[in-house]
Write an enzyme that holds these catalytic residues in place. Structure first.
Site, PDB file in Angstrom:
ATOM      1  N   GLU A 249      54.216  41.079  33.672  1.00 13.69           N
ATOM      2  CA  GLU A 249      53.540  40.991  32.372  1.00 13.69           C
ATOM      3  C   GLU A 249      54.546  41.066  31.221  1.00 13.69           C
ATOM      4  O   GLU A 249      54.450  40.327  30.240  1.00 13.69           O
ATOM      5  CB  GLU A 249      52.529  42.123  32.232  1.00 13.69           C
TER       6      GLU A 249
ATOM      7  N   LYS B 193      45.159  51.576  40.860  1.00 16.41           N
ATOM      8  CA  LYS B 193      45.822  50.418  40.254  1.00 16.41           C
ATOM      9  C   LYS B 193      47.296  50.292  40.579  1.00 16.41           C
ATOM     10  O   LYS B 193      48.010  51.260  40.704  1.00 16.41           O
ATOM     11  CB  LYS B 193      45.618  50.448  38.735  1.00 16.41           C
TER      12      LYS B 193
ATOM     13  N   HIS C  14      43.849  22.809  37.514  1.00 15.48           N
ATOM     14  CA  HIS C  14      42.808  23.417  36.654  1.00 15.48           C
ATOM     15  C   HIS C  14      42.407  24.805  37.157  1.00 15.48           C
ATOM     16  O   HIS C  14      41.260  25.218  37.005  1.00 15.48           O
ATOM     17  CB  HIS C  14      41.561  22.537  36.569  1.00 15.48           C
TER      18      HIS C  14
ATOM     19  N   SER D 119      48.251  53.436  36.985  1.00 12.88           N
ATOM     20  CA  SER D 119      47.546  53.696  35.741  1.00 12.88           C
ATOM     21  C   SER D 119      47.428  55.199  35.580  1.00 12.88           C
ATOM     22  O   SER D 119      47.357  55.934  36.565  1.00 12.88           O
ATOM     23  CB  SER D 119      46.166  53.060  35.809  1.00 12.88           C
TER      24      SER D 119
END
Ligand code: ARG
Length: 444
Positions: A276, A269, A142, A263
């Protein structure tokens, strides 16, 4: 009649030129062997086709979309090269069994490519397991820290998913590896052909049984797509975990510079774009599977032009799956694992709650009661922001008098070591698992 662009498949079926030429050469050889065409014509056809292959590979082939598809383009070019003999190639054959042989040959290669790439990724996963044999990480259920496990155990879980993927591809190969040629348009052909000879020439293990089924069948593509979809599902789960684990919140791993991008406005970043994109590309592969199943569902026997819609999804799936497997092999092989941080995450959380309940069980407390004591103890400790090891024995005693000094021996190492059952996370079990995994890779 000129072909309407709506019906043209040339822009994508060009990709099957090698398979189409190989199929035609085998067919021409067989026709000559059976006395259906003359040896001279066969010779001219075969040379002509070889020339055409060179032209295509040198970028010199004059593709004509108005000729509809790959098959017609090659046949028309063969006429230009060798004249009338070209017209004998299509004896005892139809584009319906011809296109089927092309796609089967292509899919066989695609399966071999997937299997080989899955293996490479499995090797990379195995290496992570070997390098982190005793690294401790919280295991999750979970998305909550649940029980400590070895990182090796965690990564071997992905090894096994991919092992099943590899087996599924191997198993479906049996059904792809069947020669359709000789089925003609749908009913077979009125010539004394030798299908077994053609099968042997093209490396097929057997010939198909029913000509009508054969020209209508795209099950083998659907199976390939289903296997690819499941493999992408596994890669996507791993991708999701990589995205989480490489975030500052987790900080469990850092990806090599090659697999992150910056970024344009936020200089801090390191975006995990490859992971992704893998997660995102899973969608198109699922789409291709559903697309083909939908194409098939309403088709009466036998060939219908709808079947031409089988190819683009297949090609895109092969490209996507191969590229994704390659990316993962490199991304996993170069990832750095932050062992300290993982251990800390395990220790500062309450992943030992089950073990402490088991500790009480060993001292005669029924498990349900022990579980309830522990729930209260966790609530107590967490409101005070104290890990278990910082609680005093007096604090433990508020919840159960059965706790003794040895409660401090319930550590993450002890928890892992206690799970010494087949398939469990204890080191001797994980070592066995590693050996089995190596054996599975050696088996091919
Ligand atoms: N381009 C067609 C396909 O991909 C080849 C077979 C065409 N057959 C026919 N009878 N029109 O399915």
């Amino acid at each position: 009649m000129p072909t309407d662009p709506y019906t043209t498949s040339l822009h994508y079926d060009r990709r099957l030129y090698k398979q189409d030429i190989a199929g035609s050469i085998a067919h021409a050889r067989m026709l000559a062997r059976q006395g259906i065409i003359s040896p001279q014509d066969a010779e001219a056809i075969i040379h002509g086709l070889e020339d055409i292959q060179d032209e295509i590979e040198d970028g010199l082939f004059p593709w004509k979309p108005e000729l509809e598809d790959l098959h017609m383009n090659i046949e028309a070019r063969l006429y230009e090269k060798i004249g009338e003999a070209a017209g004998r190639l299509h004896t005892a054959r139809s584009r319906n069994d011809q296109v089927n042989v092309d796609v089967r040959l292509y899919t066989k290669e695609a399966i071999a490519g997937a299997i080989q790439r899955i293996r490479r990724l499995q090797e990379a996963l195995l290496k992570v397991a070997q390098d982190n044999l005793e690294t401790i990480v919280p295991g999750y259920t979970h998305m909550q820290r649940a029980q400590p496990v070895l990182l090796s155990h965690h990564y071997l879980a992905y090894f096994h998913m991919l092992q099943r993927d590899r087996e599924r591809f191997q198993e479906c190969l049996r059904r792809v590896d069947v020669l359709p040629l000789g089925s003609g348009a749908l009913a077979g052909v009125p010539y004394p052909i030798d299908r077994k000879f053609v099968a042997a020439e093209l490396g097929f293990s057997r010939i198909s049984d029913n000509s009508m089924d054969t020209v209508a069948d795209r099950d083998f593509i659907a199976e390939y797509l289903a296997n690819a979809a499941l493999c992408m599902a596994h890669l996507s789960r791993l991708a999701e975990e990589i995205v989480l684990w490489s975030s500052a919140e987790f900080d469990f791993l850092s990806l090599d510079d090659k697999y992150v991008t910056g970024s344009s406005i936020m200089p801090q970043k390191r975006n995990p774009d490859f992971a992704e994109l893998a997660r995102g590309k899973t969608g198109r592969v699922y789409g291709h599977l559903i697309g083909l199943l939908t194409v098939l569902k309403g088709l009466p026997l036998t060939y219908n032009r709808d079947l031409q819609e089988d190819k683009e999804g297949l090609f895109d799936t092969v490209d996507t799956l191969h590229a994704t497997l390659d990316v993962f092999a490199g991304m996993i092989a170069t990832a750095q694992f932050n062992k300290e941080r993982m251990r800390q995450a395990a220790e500062e959380s309450y992943v030992l709650a089950t073990d402490l309940a088991d500790y009480l069980v060993a001292r005669g407390v029924p498990f349900r009661e022990a579980h309830a004591f522990m729930a209260r103890l966790v609530a107590y400790a967490s409101t005070r922001r104290k890990p278990f090891r910082d609680l005093t024995l007096a604090e433990y005693h508020r919840f159960s008098s059965k706790f003794g000094q040895d409660v401090y021996q319930v550590t993450v190492e002890a928890s892992v070591a206690a799970r010494d059952v087949p398939g469990g996370t204890a080191l001797p079990q994980v070592k066995k698992q590693l050996e089995q995994a190596q054996a599975l890779l050696q088996q091919g």
